[in-house]
Enzyme design. Structure first.
Site, PDB file in Angstrom:
ATOM      1  N   ASP A 190     -19.978  -9.834 -34.086  1.00 61.92           N
ATOM      2  CA  ASP A 190     -18.950 -10.595 -33.376  1.00 61.92           C
ATOM      3  C   ASP A 190     -18.711 -11.923 -34.093  1.00 61.92           C
ATOM      4  O   ASP A 190     -19.654 -12.596 -34.505  1.00 61.92           O
ATOM      5  CB  ASP A 190     -19.412 -10.866 -31.940  1.00 61.92           C
ATOM      6  CG  ASP A 190     -18.255 -11.215 -31.013  1.00 61.92           C
ATOM      7  OD1 ASP A 190     -17.131 -11.372 -31.503  1.00 61.92           O
ATOM      8  OD2 ASP A 190     -18.501 -11.322 -29.803  1.00 61.92           O
ATOM      9  N   HIS A 222      -8.589  -4.157 -32.902  1.00 60.01           N
ATOM     10  CA  HIS A 222      -8.839  -5.549 -32.504  1.00 60.01           C
ATOM     11  C   HIS A 222      -8.591  -6.507 -33.658  1.00 60.01           C
ATOM     12  O   HIS A 222      -7.926  -7.535 -33.487  1.00 60.01           O
ATOM     13  CB  HIS A 222     -10.278  -5.680 -31.998  1.00 60.01           C
ATOM     14  CG  HIS A 222     -10.617  -7.045 -31.501  1.00 60.01           C
ATOM     15  ND1 HIS A 222     -10.046  -7.599 -30.383  1.00 60.01           N
ATOM     16  CD2 HIS A 222     -11.481  -7.995 -31.992  1.00 60.01           C
ATOM     17  CE1 HIS A 222     -10.529  -8.815 -30.182  1.00 60.01           C
ATOM     18  NE2 HIS A 222     -11.394  -9.087 -31.145  1.00 60.01           N
TER      19      HIS A 222
END
Length: 314
Positions: A148, A221
């Site tokens: 992330d 994403h």
């Protein structure tokens, strides 16, 4: 001075996120003044006590709280109450919050002691709406298994993209803080093959390498988070997302937190996610992750905190 709070610090191993809402008919100004003193005290104290602990406490103030507290006017240019973003299938909810605290430390005890000190000061004037304990998962991965924050700016770019500059000189050194609490549907996510999961994210799962543009799905994403200004220059935000969870209850998620010099940058990314670019081409990750909260705050520079501190001579 215009020195920013610790918004550009790199993610640490442990985090506590707290959202508070003021109670009606309470002395909120007195509590806020004490908090302004406390934030500075906590940052200074843990820097001395644990020099290499990278501990920090950041306080953000919501639009309604800014008005109630009588903080300076005009307000920061893009400080508003966040409004929901509704796509054809998914919604970025708008939820309440007057103050947000972002507590970081290598040691869990640091975060706990900061949260305890803050709670002792504010609990008579406000109620806690959220308290999320985040943790570093392996090599900076989210619970769904992907690294992330790979596209986070580094070095001097962190200051450029996260901190307000001369474009709003009265609030130079401040930052727009936006947060969302996401829950992940791990059963449905786990039913996908690794290859299909990679198509959702737009990166390889094991080594975190981004797919080539001619291979990467347009609803991935990473594809939808890549935005530019009118000159074609990349626009970025500083993320400090952390996983959280309660395995016994089957609850796992990600606390999304972004710092930006302009909230409009973050909002464009959210619109790409939830509405889609073009509309309808929404972020596929939302089929597996649900945003339960969404709140905007402004993180004042340290000179403003000093001005309102209970220890101030002004």
């Amino acid at each position: 001075m215009n020195q920013s709070q610790n918004v550009t610090d790199y993610p640490n191993n442990n985090t506590i996120f707290m959202v508070w809402k003021f109670k009606d008919q309470t002395d909120i100004k007195s509590s806020f003044e004490k908090l302004c003193s406390l934030v500075n005290n906590l940052n200074n104290s843990f820097t001395i006590r644990i020099p290499n602990g990278r501990s920090s406490c950041v306080m953000g103030v919501g639009y309604d709280a800014w008005i109630k507290l009588g903080l300076p006017k005009p307000l920061p240019k893009e400080l508003v109450n966040f409004e929901s973003i509704r796509g054809a299938k998914h919604t970025a909810k708008a939820t309440e919050g007057d103050l947000h605290f972002h507590l970081r430390g290598q040691n869990t005890a640091v975060c706990f002691d900061m949260a305890l000190a803050i709670s002792n000061v504010i609990k008579s004037a406000a109620e806690c709406l959220e308290e999320i304990h985040g943790f570093r998962y392996w090599d900076g991965r989210s619970i769904i298994g992907f690294v992330d924050g790979t596209e986070n700016p580094i070095g001097e770019e962190r200051q450029f993209f996260a901190v307000v500059g001369e474009e709003d000189a009265a609030y130079k050194g401040g930052s727009y803080l936006f947060v969302q609490k996401y829950f992940h549907n791990m059963k449905n996510w786990g039913n996908l093959s690794t290859e299909d999961q990679e198509k959702v994210i737009g990166r390889s799962k094991m080594n975190d390498i981004e797919m080539e543009d001619d291979v990467k799905p347009v609803n991935s994403h990473s594809a939808l988070m890549a935005i530019t200004d009118e000159n074609g220059e990349d626009l970025k935000i500083v993320r400090d997302n952390m996983p959280f969870g309660n395995p016994a209850k089957g609850e796992v998620g990600t606390y999304f937190i972004s710092y930006a010099s302009k909230f409009s940058t973050t909002r464009r990314m959210l619109e790409n996610m939830f509405i889609g670019n073009p509309p309808g081409n929404y972020d596929r990750i939302l089929d597996f992750s649900t945003a339960e909260t969404g709140t905007l705050f402004f993180v004042p520079a340290l000179d403003l905190l000093d001005q309102y501190s209970a220890e101030s001579d002004s």
